[in-house]
Enzyme design. Structure first.
Site: not given
Ligand code: NI
Length: 167
Positions: A46, A51, A91-92, A133-134, A137
């Site tokens: 995701g 991000q 998380c990226l 989660h997304e 963000h």
């Molecule tokens: Ni994330």
């Protein structure tokens, strides 16, 4: 298509608030394509526009085993939530940190399609976790915010050290 630069915690730009998308044009399609390419390349399941330092309410997700089921969500919101599910999240933007977070197990999501029409769908399990989660963000929130201060500080120090080593 182009790979985008992913911001890393504790970059303050990850705390920006994303704005709703009002004009679904070719720029948004291009951004979604680039975000998918960036997510697959990372690799991750995701990615939210915040991000990659774009303050728009856009997320991309693919929780399939063989990376064959890309999902693009414009202006997504959770309109109903049920149950609880604990999952060890990563998380990226917080590489190499994984911690258990409890979120709703079943959700109903409203989003906008590329024709500008609202639609709704149900999600559960990993997909539900990932969508929540997304969406966080887009509101400047990270999964580390759910952890104890001690755990969050430990991750922050690790990230700062990691970033210094890359210079
Ligand atoms: Ni994330």
């Amino acid at each position: 298509m182009a790979l985008l630069n992913i911001l890393h915690y504790p970059d303050p730009r990850l705390r920006n608030q994303a704005e709703p998308i009002t004009d679904i044009n070719d720029d948004i399609r291009q951004l979604a394509d680039d975000m998918l390419e960036t997510m697959y390349d990372a690799p991750g399941i995701g990615l939210a526009a915040i991000q990659v330092n774009v303050k728009k309410r856009l997320i991309v997700i693919d929780v399939s085993e063989d990376k064959s089921d890309p999902l693009i969500l414009i202006n997504p919101e959770v309109i109903n939530a049920e149950g609880e599910r604990e999952f060890e999240e990563g998380c990226l933007s917080v590489p190499e940190a994984y911690e258990a977070v409890t979120r709703a197990d079943k959700i109903k999501v409203r989003a906008v399609n590329f024709d500008g029409e609202n639609y709704e769908f149900d999600a559960d399990g990993l997909l539900a976790t990932c969508i929540q989660h997304e969406i966080d963000h887009l509101d400047g929130k990270l999964f580390v915010d759910y952890l104890s201060n001690l755990k969050r500080q430990r991750i922050r120090k690790k990230m700062e050290k990691h970033q210094k080593q890359k210079l």
